[in-house]
Design a protein around this motif. Structure first.
Motif, PDB file in Angstrom:
ATOM      1  N   THR A  79      -7.952   7.938   2.618  1.00  0.00           N
ATOM      2  CA  THR A  79      -9.240   8.386   2.105  1.00  0.00           C
ATOM      3  C   THR A  79      -9.354   9.907   2.191  1.00  0.00           C
ATOM      4  N   ILE A 131      -5.694   2.436  -0.667  1.00  0.00           N
ATOM      5  CA  ILE A 131      -6.779   2.210   0.295  1.00  0.00           C
ATOM      6  C   ILE A 131      -7.180   0.737   0.279  1.00  0.00           C
ATOM      7  N   GLU A 132      -7.281   0.174  -0.895  1.00  0.00           N
ATOM      8  CA  GLU A 132      -7.639  -1.241  -1.039  1.00  0.00           C
ATOM      9  C   GLU A 132      -6.632  -2.151  -0.322  1.00  0.00           C
ATOM     10  N   GLU A 181      -4.880   3.929   8.717  1.00  0.00           N
ATOM     11  CA  GLU A 181      -4.217   4.180   7.430  1.00  0.00           C
ATOM     12  C   GLU A 181      -5.269   4.385   6.332  1.00  0.00           C
ATOM     13  N   THR A 182      -6.292   3.573   6.346  1.00  0.00           N
ATOM     14  CA  THR A 182      -7.371   3.715   5.363  1.00  0.00           C
ATOM     15  C   THR A 182      -8.030   5.089   5.475  1.00  0.00           C
ATOM     16  N   HIS A 200       0.814  -1.223   0.000  1.00  0.00           N
ATOM     17  CA  HIS A 200       0.000   0.000   0.000  1.00  0.00           C
ATOM     18  C   HIS A 200       0.845   1.270   0.000  1.00  0.00           C
ATOM     19  N   ASN A 260      -4.967  -1.289   7.969  1.00  0.00           N
ATOM     20  CA  ASN A 260      -5.656  -0.893   9.204  1.00  0.00           C
ATOM     21  C   ASN A 260      -6.555   0.311   8.947  1.00  0.00           C
ATOM     22  N   THR A 261      -7.482   0.504   9.853  1.00  0.00           N
ATOM     23  CA  THR A 261      -8.490   1.554   9.656  1.00  0.00           C
ATOM     24  C   THR A 261      -7.892   2.956   9.711  1.00  0.00           C
ATOM     25  N   ALA A 303      -4.411  -1.143   2.143  1.00  0.00           N
ATOM     26  CA  ALA A 303      -4.052  -0.712   3.506  1.00  0.00           C
ATOM     27  C   ALA A 303      -4.528  -1.748   4.525  1.00  0.00           C
ATOM     28  N   TYR A 320      -4.452   6.390  -5.017  1.00  0.00           N
ATOM     29  CA  TYR A 320      -4.999   6.395  -3.651  1.00  0.00           C
ATOM     30  C   TYR A 320      -6.005   5.254  -3.470  1.00  0.00           C
ATOM     31  N   ASP A 321      -6.856   5.040  -4.476  1.00  0.00           N
ATOM     32  CA  ASP A 321      -7.824   3.948  -4.379  1.00  0.00           C
ATOM     33  C   ASP A 321      -7.119   2.606  -4.182  1.00  0.00           C
TER      34      ASP A 321
END
Length: 136
Positions: free
Chosen positions: A129, A116-117, A124-125, A89, A121-122, A119, A112-113
């Motif tokens: 985002t 995010i896909e 980092e996501t 990521h 952990n929340t 990543a 970025y998409d």
């Protein structure tokens, strides 16, 4: 400590951890990112790449290169790592940031998409985002 001083006095080249510590020292001695001695950071990464030619080290070096030579030069270095880091990521997040800095918003959004896909952990996501959503 005594062993490190003895090694330095004997002309022994620094090892991986000494170089990482030196990179950290350059960063922490600057008041902020703009005051960082990026030429020194790149030179230290050049030494580290010699000791540890991993794609992660090369990616980190490219981030420093972006600060020294600009995002276009860094993006070329990052793109050469695609075959080794396509599932990582941070590779896609780095590309996204460089593309953003170059004004290539659509490509940045796609990178970025992908970051995010991938990543893990929340936190980092959520960060990625937010960065993506700030694009025009």
């Amino acid at each position: 400590m005594r062993e490190r001083l003895a090694a330095a006095a004997a002309g022994v080249a620094p090892g991986r951890y000494q170089i990482l510590a030196a990179i950290s020292a350059v960063h922490t001695s600057a008041r902020d990112a703009r005051d960082t001695d990026w030429s020194q950071v790149v030179a230290l990464y050049d030494q580290l790449v010699h000791l540890d030619p991993s794609p992660i080290v090369a990616l980190n070096r490219a981030i420093a290169v972006a600060e020294l030579d600009g995002p276009q030069v860094a993006l070329a270095a990052v793109d050469r790592l695609e075959d080794k880091l396509a599932g990582y990521h941070a590779y896609h997040a780095t590309r996204a940031d460089l593309l953003r800095r170059l004004g290539r918003s659509q490509q940045s959004r796609a990178a970025y998409d992908k970051a995010i896909e991938l990543a893990g952990n929340t936190a980092e996501t959520a960060h990625l985002t937010r960065r993506r959503d700030q694009l025009r």
